[in-house]
Design an enzyme around this catalytic site. Sequence first.
Site, PDB file in Angstrom:
ATOM      1  N   LYS A 271      39.054  35.327  46.475  1.00  0.00           N
ATOM      2  CA  LYS A 271      37.949  36.117  47.023  1.00  0.00           C
ATOM      3  C   LYS A 271      36.756  35.189  47.246  1.00  0.00           C
ATOM      4  CE  LYS A 271      39.530  40.669  45.577  1.00  0.00           C
ATOM      5  NZ  LYS A 271      40.905  40.323  45.189  1.00  0.00           N
TER       6      LYS A 271
ATOM      7  N   ARG B 218      49.467  53.128  56.037  1.00  0.00           N
ATOM      8  CA  ARG B 218      48.664  51.914  56.138  1.00  0.00           C
ATOM      9  C   ARG B 218      49.174  51.051  57.293  1.00  0.00           C
ATOM     10  NH1 ARG B 218      46.684  50.379  50.095  1.00  0.00           N
ATOM     11  NH2 ARG B 218      46.652  52.492  49.286  1.00  0.00           N
TER      12      ARG B 218
ATOM     13  N   THR C 133      39.784  35.485  40.059  1.00  0.00           N
ATOM     14  CA  THR C 133      40.610  35.158  41.221  1.00  0.00           C
ATOM     15  C   THR C 133      40.064  33.942  41.941  1.00  0.00           C
ATOM     16  OG1 THR C 133      41.571  36.019  43.263  1.00  0.00           O
ATOM     17  CG2 THR C 133      39.313  36.652  42.801  1.00  0.00           C
TER      18      THR C 133
ATOM     19  N   SER D 235      57.377  31.393  37.420  1.00  0.00           N
ATOM     20  CA  SER D 235      56.791  31.361  38.759  1.00  0.00           C
ATOM     21  C   SER D 235      56.518  29.927  39.193  1.00  0.00           C
ATOM     22  CB  SER D 235      55.481  32.151  38.799  1.00  0.00           C
ATOM     23  OG  SER D 235      55.718  33.521  38.642  1.00  0.00           O
TER      24      SER D 235
ATOM     25  N   HIS E 102      35.927  40.561  41.194  1.00  0.00           N
ATOM     26  CA  HIS E 102      34.950  40.808  42.252  1.00  0.00           C
ATOM     27  C   HIS E 102      33.561  40.301  41.880  1.00  0.00           C
ATOM     28  CE1 HIS E 102      37.495  43.158  44.994  1.00  0.00           C
ATOM     29  NE2 HIS E 102      38.105  43.566  43.902  1.00  0.00           N
TER      30      HIS E 102
ATOM     31  N   SER F  19      35.618  47.591  42.270  1.00  0.00           N
ATOM     32  CA  SER F  19      35.506  47.269  43.688  1.00  0.00           C
ATOM     33  C   SER F  19      35.437  48.473  44.614  1.00  0.00           C
ATOM     34  CB  SER F  19      36.681  46.389  44.111  1.00  0.00           C
ATOM     35  OG  SER F  19      37.911  47.071  43.975  1.00  0.00           O
TER      36      SER F  19
ATOM     37  N   SER G   3      41.843  51.016  27.536  1.00  0.00           N
ATOM     38  CA  SER G   3      41.575  50.617  28.921  1.00  0.00           C
ATOM     39  C   SER G   3      40.632  51.587  29.618  1.00  0.00           C
ATOM     40  CB  SER G   3      42.912  50.560  29.673  1.00  0.00           C
ATOM     41  OG  SER G   3      42.735  50.316  31.049  1.00  0.00           O
TER      42      SER G   3
END
Length: 407
Positions: free
Chosen positions: A248, A21, A245, A277, A217, A189, A137
């Site tokens: 996006k 990549r 999210t 976090s 998405h 996606s 799942s």
Amino acid sequence: MDYNQALDTALNRLHTEGRYRTFIDIERRKGAFPKAMWRKPDGSEKEITVWCGNDYLGMGQHPVVLGAMHEALDSTGAGSGGTRNISGTTLYHKRLEAELADLHGKEAALVFSSAYIANDATLSTLPQLIPGLVIVSDKLNHASMIEGIRRSGTEKHVFKHNDLDDLRRILTSIGKDRPILVAFESVYSMDGDFGRIKEICDIADEFGALKYIDEVHAVGMYGPRGGGVAERDGLMDRIDIINGTLGKAFGVFGGYIAASAKMCDAVRSYAPGFIFSTSLPPVVAAGAAASVRHLKGDVELRERHQTQARILKMRLKGLGLPIIDHGSHIVPVHVGDPVHCKMISDMLLEHFGIYVQPINFPTVPRGTERLRFTPSPVHDSGMIDHLVKAMDVLWQHCALNRAEVVA
């Protein structure tokens, strides 16, 4: 042990398979999306058009978003100063969570540093909250969901993608006397297909299972107010936990879950990925809240987005290119070979100023390598013309198959 040799072997394997990549150094400029400047390795620059971005609606440059971020920056400075528990909760975070809860018709929402972390932290924590929980799942769920389920250490089962019979078979084998969570997505996606939300909910309800959906998405782009495919189909009230999210369609950064107040409180109190976090900078939370608020009322922008996606798919199909079309905004073009996929991507960038990253294994199965285009309302007809002509030239140059893929 020669550690460097081990690293060289691992990296060379990727190069040999055509899967290495390469990060393309680009500079996005406000007001010019989807145009950007490509900084080449030799230091020169070239203007390009980005065709693989996830800022689906161009909200990363919207004046409403930028104005809110400027206000928050001037008021609060750069960072949040800590975790949510230690000085990192501000009115900007509370406003954002209120907007998200309202968007999805839920009692509460919880913001994380990314949707990946939201999935991972929530799914890995739920078995601590619900002893004996079994997670079922969809096979094509995102890596963040798979990782969260794996880290939970709980019993798990995987059903064939969108296969209702396989889902029912697995749930029947588990039985109705055990706690179950069914995890799936609304828009997958890589192929751009839709999850069978209503049917999955119907089956899950028969077994008293919780429903967890990833709308990453879809949020901002589907439904009357941008609540996602579940909102579009009138099914949000049937989903127990919605993941989304902010990076996006909303054009900013971060992720979240929306659920009951009790569910969000429990995840907030137990999930290490949340507790330890640092919270989003207030400037980011402010921009995200402004974007969510704006998109609740911008139906026209969503309609233009869908129109551009339909036009691009129609134009590419007209050339006989192998499009995978399930009716969503995502436009995958099947190549089927990692070397060819990377070659076409490189030639599009170098010769035509078109930036689209190759999608190779392990993101997609071997033999299904593809280019994944994400048209937006800020891609105009001239840009579409240029892309279609470039794809026609390169497909012919590489002597690739023009028979349409039946997905």
